[in-house]
Design a protein around this motif. Structure first.
Motif, mmCIF file in Angstrom:
data_model
loop_
_atom_site.group_PDB
_atom_site.id
_atom_site.type_symbol
_atom_site.label_atom_id
_atom_site.label_comp_id
_atom_site.label_asym_id
_atom_site.label_seq_id
_atom_site.Cartn_x
_atom_site.Cartn_y
_atom_site.Cartn_z
ATOM 1 N N ASN A 53 -1.314 2.220 -4.969
ATOM 2 C CA ASN A 53 -1.159 3.516 -4.558
ATOM 3 C C ASN A 53 -2.229 4.200 -4.950
ATOM 4 O O ASN A 53 -2.892 4.730 -5.805
ATOM 5 C CB ASN A 53 0.077 4.258 -5.382
ATOM 6 C CG ASN A 53 0.175 5.598 -4.978
ATOM 7 O OD1 ASN A 53 -0.726 6.095 -4.303
ATOM 8 N ND2 ASN A 53 1.050 6.123 -5.634
ATOM 9 N N ASN A 54 -3.307 3.944 -3.864
ATOM 10 C CA ASN A 54 -4.624 4.364 -3.930
ATOM 11 C C ASN A 54 -4.443 5.769 -3.316
ATOM 12 O O ASN A 54 -5.528 6.498 -3.084
ATOM 13 C CB ASN A 54 -5.606 3.581 -3.184
ATOM 14 C CG ASN A 54 -5.411 3.125 -1.804
ATOM 15 O OD1 ASN A 54 -4.635 4.015 -1.282
ATOM 16 N ND2 ASN A 54 -5.988 2.196 -1.178
ATOM 17 N N GLN A 55 -3.488 6.330 -3.202
ATOM 18 C CA GLN A 55 -3.333 7.861 -2.792
ATOM 19 C C GLN A 55 -3.889 8.108 -1.436
ATOM 20 O O GLN A 55 -4.152 9.374 -1.233
ATOM 21 C CB GLN A 55 -3.768 8.720 -3.890
ATOM 22 C CG GLN A 55 -3.211 8.326 -5.383
ATOM 23 C CD GLN A 55 -3.586 9.434 -6.356
ATOM 24 O OE1 GLN A 55 -3.099 10.499 -6.274
ATOM 25 N NE2 GLN A 55 -4.417 8.968 -7.187
ATOM 26 N N ILE A 56 -3.913 6.892 -0.586
ATOM 27 C CA ILE A 56 -4.498 7.411 0.579
ATOM 28 C C ILE A 56 -4.177 6.129 1.776
ATOM 29 O O ILE A 56 -4.116 5.084 1.082
ATOM 30 C CB ILE A 56 -6.307 7.668 0.655
ATOM 31 C CG1 ILE A 56 -6.783 8.028 1.835
ATOM 32 C CG2 ILE A 56 -6.853 6.129 0.352
ATOM 33 C CD1 ILE A 56 -8.057 8.845 1.751
ATOM 34 N N GLY A 57 -4.023 6.319 2.959
ATOM 35 C CA GLY A 57 -3.934 5.365 3.891
ATOM 36 C C GLY A 57 -4.971 5.420 5.138
ATOM 37 O O GLY A 57 -4.968 6.368 5.786
ATOM 38 N N PHE A 58 -5.918 4.707 5.076
ATOM 39 C CA PHE A 58 -6.891 4.762 6.144
ATOM 40 C C PHE A 58 -7.816 6.345 5.758
ATOM 41 O O PHE A 58 -8.416 6.113 4.577
ATOM 42 C CB PHE A 58 -6.580 4.639 7.518
ATOM 43 C CG PHE A 58 -7.912 4.089 8.379
ATOM 44 C CD1 PHE A 58 -8.947 4.350 8.104
ATOM 45 C CD2 PHE A 58 -7.299 3.299 9.299
ATOM 46 C CE1 PHE A 58 -9.901 3.834 9.032
ATOM 47 C CE2 PHE A 58 -8.064 2.780 10.480
ATOM 48 C CZ PHE A 58 -9.577 2.960 9.930
ATOM 49 N N GLY A 112 0.845 -1.130 -0.074
ATOM 50 C CA GLY A 112 0.048 0.036 -0.198
ATOM 51 C C GLY A 112 0.949 1.193 -0.282
ATOM 52 O O GLY A 112 1.845 1.172 0.679
ATOM 53 N N ASP A 113 0.446 2.430 -0.574
ATOM 54 C CA ASP A 113 1.215 3.536 -0.644
ATOM 55 C C ASP A 113 1.756 4.191 0.701
ATOM 56 O O ASP A 113 2.876 4.654 0.985
ATOM 57 C CB ASP A 113 0.637 4.575 -1.385
ATOM 58 C CG ASP A 113 -0.907 4.903 -1.156
ATOM 59 O OD1 ASP A 113 -1.460 4.110 -0.880
ATOM 60 O OD2 ASP A 113 -1.138 6.325 -0.939
ATOM 61 N N GLY A 114 0.723 3.957 1.813
ATOM 62 C CA GLY A 114 1.045 4.493 2.944
ATOM 63 C C GLY A 114 2.081 3.977 3.831
ATOM 64 O O GLY A 114 3.112 4.401 4.214
ATOM 65 N N ALA A 115 1.912 2.513 3.747
ATOM 66 C CA ALA A 115 2.691 1.570 4.534
ATOM 67 C C ALA A 115 3.971 1.543 3.771
ATOM 68 O O ALA A 115 5.258 1.469 4.403
ATOM 69 C CB ALA A 115 2.064 0.296 4.618
HETATM 70 MG MG LIG Z 1 -3.267 3.599 0.281
#
Ligand SMILES: [Mg+2]
Ligand SMILES: Cc1ncc(C[n+]2csc(CCOP(=O)(O)OP(=O)(O)O)c2C)c(N)n1
Length: 944
Positions: free
Chosen positions: A407-412, A374-377
């Protein structure tokens, strides 16, 4: 340039401010200019000016004359990044001369697009991150519109030759500024850069796939979308971490599987976090739909015999897929804890084990690690960068990993500008000198093109590579989540997004690759398959009667194990182990060590800890059991007790006695690790899962450094059998003991491991004899089950003549979970229980003070506790009425909390505590106070 919007900003925009591209120009430009001019000179010497010509002629002559470029630093452990290889010029038809000055400007232009094109590429399907880059304006390169139709030597662009500036610009914009943004100009290696450049510029980063392949990509996308929708409506509100918005992952993974056999890959070690895992399990790995649906039933209990199981979006799976061409690829998806990125090094270790199993340890091309992040992690978790750092190291390399970022451009609920200080979430990967392809998730063809390039790159250069699929998350973090609480505008925009498959289908219909009917038939057949599986699952799971699952248990753990080795075998192993290598200038101290160890083999000197370890390794190696040990400075050993590698004085040539035991022996591998605990321990744990028939150890520098790997310890080592039915026989060596070295060098945090003990999950001990180490290590591989073993290992005892064993202890003995009092004192009034080094202090005090009414029982293994042997040891002291637990550790640490209730239950009375007071930090920083405390606690053990 800043365009903030009300709901917290558009993903990525404020990062733009933090990392302006300007600074990047000029940084590597000189090298590029040189390279570009050089390639032009090779094609057409007159296209560069006379100074360059003279330079290159001299350079070529120089490279022909230069002797062996390798081994300059005289060590096989030197820098392993190859020097740029510049092949000799090939004769080509001469091209018309071009004004060298203007050619130079063109080189600048080429360089600028290759370096910065990604910055303005259309990689965000939401269209929020549109950027402009005035640095790419023509006038910056001293060109005007009037030059557009002027011809230049295109150098390396688009196959070279004479091209107009307009054509060259088109090639650059098509390649670097459409839906693929490629970062590769930071790579130092010329050969790699050229490979990437040619690959991208020849295809313009737009593949020319057959209709059949395009239809397959479409079907794969549709299946991915439909699968999520089906779950959404069939299992309302159940958590599944939907992939919607990022479905392009599925054709991308399908493509890598399809491409694998023809590239020589037949096994994929895969890891991924929660997002889209069910989709991947169903549509990529081929987990049965019905089985997946069963897991959504309220009545379902995971089908493993014991333990606690795990939620469905953390489970692993194994399967073999057959590709369109009839090739076979087996895929192993590792189970994953919630701590997202912790699986990254574990997958590396698994891949390395698979490589060894299939004899792929040389080239490492047959087994491919693929990790989906995931993008955030990906950027948030240091363990990713730690694993990157290990990727080219001898002890840990796996021939390159393909990293895919969803990379959905968000984390939670967190947007990129709160999540990172970099423009891209992949910034840490730049440290590896590898390409990073950012691709618009709404362009599945480009995404498949990128993954194929990535796979080819990995196979060619044995390095990691990153494909960053820029997409969005259609719903909340999970199915119970409401994203518009925090991102109302972003989610309003997302709601308007068409399905990726719809846009793609339209383009394929326009191209006459497919018609509506065929597309509809894709949908219908998949939906029917899903419905059948769901109905079957429902009718079966309705009948299920969930029952509490039995606890994990392995009662055999306390059975005696046959670990002894005859004196003759000990000698056979011990002699070569203690022979000086021929024609090898040994350090005099090592010579002395070898001599002492030889005396141990000959029974003239008692065995110390280091020799017992070496004999455990050596006997196993000659029984065809490989041994692998890694950790910080383990070759010598932090406390200089191991010396598994001798280094020749003067040359630093290496000699490993454990590799010289017999003509036919198993492999001994020992690696000094980088300064990380989490990634290295994760790697070793992963390795142990898939290569159980090996003694595999990780050593912490000081025991408490294992804190840095707590996630690996808690979420993998302690619980993997219970959660996933995955077993490991990894050994953790954790130097432990209160010796006045201060808060951070005293404790292996025994208490943490003991707290994690339940259901026979791990073994934990603190041994006082070298023989116990010998037997415990051998025990790890000679029983029919696997269990992690955590040992608090000594420091000062390594050289303490009291902490020794005899050869007979190895040849006749066995592992002793409990060591009774050496005096068998039947009149003892007091029994002191203890563990580890403090035993010797107690014994000394008892001797010096002529105490004959106190017995000392050593608990060598706390878990599983051998209560029968403990009772047996107590039977020797029928008069005892006072029972003491003595420990060096503070009261809130060590084994006290663990042992106290057990001893109380066993004895039916209160246990007296003799040890340090509870404390916030493990130990005092003052040596003087340490000694005071130590004296007091020993005294109290006999007097309280
Ligand atoms: Mg994400
Ligand atoms: C290391 C870690 N910290 C926090 C969490 C809780 N958590 C689970 S998913 C998630 C967001 C992850 O974002 P990203 O990596 O972008 O993945 P996505 O869910 O967007 O696919 C968080 C904070 C976790 N699982 N692991």
């Amino acid at each position: 340039m800043k365009t903030a919007i009300g709901d917290g900003g558009v993903p990525g925009l404020s990062n733009e401010e933090r990392q302006k591209p300007r600074g990047q120009i000029g940084h590597a430009e000189n090298a590029h200019l040189l390279e570009e001019q050089y390639e032009q000179w090779r094609v057409n010497p007159s296209s560069v000016d006379a100074t360059w010509r003279a330079f290159f002629e001299g350079f070529e002559l120089g490279t022909q004359l230069e002797p062996d470029r390798e081994g300059l630093n005289g060590s096989s452990e030197g820098n392993r990044i190859a020097a740029p290889v510049i092949p000799a010029a090939e004769p080509t038809a001469a091209l018309p001369a071009v004004d060298p000055m203007r050619q130079g400007h063109l080189s600048h232009l080429l360089f600028a697009y290759r370096t910065l094109g990604h910055y303005i590429a259309n990689i965000d399907p939401l269209g929020f991150n549109k950027k402009e880059l005035p640095e790419l304006d023509l006038h910056n390169f001293k060109f005007t519109d009037a030059d557009l139709d002027q011809e230049f030597n295109a150098g390396t662009a688009g196959g070279g030759g004479q091209k107009t500036l307009r054509e060259i610009l088109q090639i650059l914009q098509d390649t670097y500024c459409r839906t693929v943004g490629a970062q590769y100009m930071h790579i130092q290696n010329f050969e790699i850069r050229r490979w990437l450049r040619d690959r991208m510029e020849s295809s313009l980063n737009r593949p020319n796939y057959s209709g059949e392949k395009k239809r397959r990509i479409l079907k794969s996308l549709m299946d991915a979308e439909q699968f999520e929708k089906f779950l959404h409506t069939s299992y309302v509100g159940q958590k599944r971490f939907s992939l919607e918005g990022g479905e392009t992952l599925i054709p991308v993974l399908d493509a890598i599987i399809q491409a694998s056999p023809s590239r020589g890959v037949f096994k994929i070690a895969m890891g991924m976090a929660h997002r889209g895992r069910l989709n991947v399990l169903a549509n990529i790995i081929g987990k049965d739909y019905k089985f997946l649906f069963d897991e959504f039933s309220d009545n379902y209990v995971q089908q493993v015999a014991h333990g606690d199981g795990d939620v469905k979006y953390h489970l692993g799976f194994d399967n073999t897929r057959t590709t369109v061409d009839g090739g076979k690829v087996s895929i192993n998806l590792a189970p994953n804890p919630s701590h997202l990125e912790a699986v990254t090094p574990v997958v590396q270790g698994k891949a390395r084990a698979f490589q060894r199993l299939v004899n792929d340890s040389e080239k490492r091309k047959k087994v491919l690690p693929v990790i989906i992040h995931g993008d955030g992690a990906f950027i948030g978790q240091g363990i990713v960068a730690e694993t990157f750092n290990m990727s080219q190291l001898d002890g840990y390399k796996t021939g390159g990993t393909v990293h895919i970022v969803v990379n959905n451009q968000i984390g939670f609920t967190t947007l990129p500008h709160d999540a990172r200080s970099t423009l891209y979430c992949t910034a840490t990967a730049k440290m590896l000198d590898v390409p990073i392809f950012h691709v618009n998730g709404n362009d599945p063809l480009a995404a498949v093109h990128c993954i194929e390039m990535a796979l080819d790159f990995r196979q060619q250069f044995a390095r990691d590579v990153v494909v960053d699929i820029v997409c969005y998350r259609k719903y909340g973090h999970n199915e119970g989540d409401e994203p518009s609480f925090t991102q109302p505008r972003l989610y309003a925009a997302i709601a308007k997004q068409p399905l990726v498959s719809e846009v793609f289908l339209k383009s394929l219909i326009d191209e006459d690759v497919i018609d509506h009917e065929e597309a509809q038939s894709f949908r219908n057949s998949f939906r029917t398959a899903l419905e059948c599986a769901r109905n079957e699952s429902r009718s079966e799971t309705q009948k299920l009667k969930p029952a509490i699952r039995p606890q994990l248990s392995t009662p055999e753990m306390l059975d005696p194990a046959n670990t002894a080795v005859t004196l003759q075998r000990l000698r056979e192993v011990g002699m070569p182990l203690t022979s000086e290598p021929d024609e090898f200038a040994l350090n005099p101290k090592i010579q002395r060590l070898i001599k002492q160890r030889r005396e141990m083999v000959e029974g003239e000197r008692p065995l110390d800890w280091g020799m017992a370890e070496a004999l455990a390794f050596g006997t196993l190696l000659t029984e065809d059991i490989p041994v692998r040990l890694s950790g910080q400075d383990v070759r010598r050993g932090t406390f200089s007790h191991r010396h598994a590698v001798y280094y020749e004085v003067g040359t630093r040539r290496r000699y490993l006695p454990l590799r010289k035991l017999a003509p036919q022996q198993a492999d001994f591998r020992i690696f000094n690790s980088p300064l990380t605990e989490a990634a290295v321990l994760g790697f070793e744990f992963g390795y142990s899962l898939d290569y159980p028939n090996m003694l595999l150890l990780w050593e912490a520098q000081f025991g408490d450094f294992a804190n840095g790997a707590q996630v690996i310890i808690d979420q993998f080592i302690a619980s993997s059998e219970s959660k996933w039915n995955e077993t490991s026989n990894i050994v953790l060596l954790l130097p432990h003991g209160y010796e006045g070295q201060g808060p951070e060098h005293s404790s292996g945090r025994l208490e943490r491991f003991l707290q994690a003990c339940a259901e026979d999950n791990i073994q934990v001990g603190n041994f006082t004899t070298p023989a116990n180490l010998f037997h415990a290590l051998r025990r790890q591989v000679c029983r029919p089950f696997n269990k992690p073993l955590v040992i608090m290992t000594p420091k000062s005892l390594l050289r303490d003549p009291r902490c020794t064993s005899s050869l007979e202890d190895l040849s006749e003995g066995e592992f002793r979970e409990i060591i009774p009092d050496t005096k068998e004192n039947a009149s003892a009034k007091r029994v002191i229980f203890c563990t580890g080094k403090v035993y010797y202090d107690l014994e000394e005090y008892r001797e010096q003070n002529n105490i004959d009414d106190a017995a000392i029982i050593r608990i060598e293994q706390h878990y599983p506790l051998h209560e029968a042997r403990l009772r047996e040891a107590l039977r020797q002291h029928p008069e005892a009425s006072q029972f003491v637990w003595c420990q060096e550790e503070s009261e809130n640490m060590g084994a006290w909390f663990f042992m106290e209730p057990r001893l109380r239950k066993l004895l039916g009375q209160e246990i007296i505590y003799a040890g340090r007071d509870a404390s916030a930090s493990p130990a005092t920083g003052s040596r003087a106070i340490h000694l005071l405390e130590q004296t007091k606690l020993i005294e109290e053990a006999f007097t309280l």
